[in-house]
Design a protein around this motif. Structure first.
Motif, short mmCIF file in Angstrom:
data_model
loop_
_atom_site.label_atom_id
_atom_site.label_comp_id
_atom_site.label_asym_id
_atom_site.label_seq_id
_atom_site.Cartn_x
_atom_site.Cartn_y
_atom_site.Cartn_z
N PHE A 29 -6.45 13.35 6.31
CA PHE A 29 -6.86 12.37 5.30
C PHE A 29 -5.77 12.15 4.25
CE2 PHE A 29 -11.22 13.47 6.79
CZ PHE A 29 -11.51 12.21 7.27
N MET A 30 -5.02 13.19 3.91
CA MET A 30 -3.92 13.03 2.96
C MET A 30 -2.85 12.10 3.54
SD MET A 30 -3.61 16.87 1.42
CE MET A 30 -2.03 16.57 0.69
N ALA A 31 -2.53 12.29 4.81
CA ALA A 31 -1.52 11.43 5.44
C ALA A 31 -2.06 10.00 5.58
CB ALA A 31 -1.15 11.99 6.80
N PHE A 35 -0.47 6.23 4.09
CA PHE A 35 -0.18 5.04 4.87
C PHE A 35 -0.91 3.83 4.30
CE2 PHE A 35 0.65 8.06 8.51
CZ PHE A 35 2.03 7.90 8.44
N THR A 36 -2.13 4.00 3.85
CA THR A 36 -2.88 2.89 3.28
C THR A 36 -2.21 2.39 2.00
OG1 THR A 36 -4.90 3.85 4.15
CG2 THR A 36 -5.15 2.21 2.44
N GLU A 37 -1.72 3.30 1.18
CA GLU A 37 -1.03 2.89 -0.05
C GLU A 37 0.24 2.11 0.27
OE1 GLU A 37 -0.35 6.37 -2.36
OE2 GLU A 37 -2.48 6.70 -2.72
N ARG A 40 -0.61 -1.50 1.21
CA ARG A 40 -1.03 -2.32 0.07
C ARG A 40 0.16 -2.77 -0.76
NH1 ARG A 40 -6.18 1.15 -1.95
NH2 ARG A 40 -7.53 0.67 -0.21
N LYS A 41 1.22 -1.99 -0.78
CA LYS A 41 2.39 -2.32 -1.61
C LYS A 41 3.27 -3.38 -0.97
CE LYS A 41 2.54 2.09 -3.99
NZ LYS A 41 3.25 3.35 -4.16
N LEU A 42 3.06 -3.69 0.29
CA LEU A 42 3.89 -4.70 0.95
C LEU A 42 3.60 -6.06 0.32
CD1 LEU A 42 3.57 -3.72 4.70
CD2 LEU A 42 5.52 -3.38 3.22
#
Length: 139
Positions: A29-31, A35-37, A40-42
């Motif tokens: 879950f940490m990894a 990846f989700t963050e 979103r930054k793209l």
């Protein structure tokens, strides 16, 4: 008669494997969060479309039942011919290749089935099918 000379260990619960699984889930879950963050930054804006039709393939064929007394049922709801046409036209606006299966009562009038087929045609349904049952008799 054998005598017990030593004391057995008290039964215990081995938590090692459960702790291993918990740590693996925490790492997963940490990894996944990282990846989700990143996504979103793209600076990417997905394109917009004006047509609101579904992008997924059409669902299974709609089943229209025509009972002996002429009652028409679609999606377990009794409808009139006009309501059937509107329902199918609405569904077809979402899925252009929507199919309809008409199941008429064998003892009912064919006129009722013909009217349902006509309503399907007015709704723009091009893939029509009629359900029949094979006879057990052999010639």
């Amino acid at each position: 008669m054998p005598l017990k000379t030593h004391v057995d260990e008290a039964p215990g619960l081995n938590l090692t494997s459960m702790l291993d699984v918990m740590f693996l889930l925490i790492i997963f879950f940490m990894a996944g969060t990282k990846f989700t963050e990143l996504e979103r930054k793209l600076g990417l804006r997905v394109p917009q479309v004006s047509d609101h039709a579904a992008l997924s393939p059409a669902p299974e064929k709609k089943v229209v039942n025509v009972y002996r007394d002429g009652q028409i049922v679609i999606d377990r709801q009794p409808v009139t011919l006009d309501e059937l046409t509107a329902t199918l036209a609405s569904a077809r606006s979402q899925y252009h290749d929507l199919g309809v299966l008409v199941r008429g009562d064998g003892q009912g009038q064919f006129q009722n089935v013909a009217e349902v087929l006509n309503a399907c045609k007015r709704a723009g349904i091009s893939e029509l099918a009629i359900s029949v049952r094979l006879s057990q008799e052999r010639r």
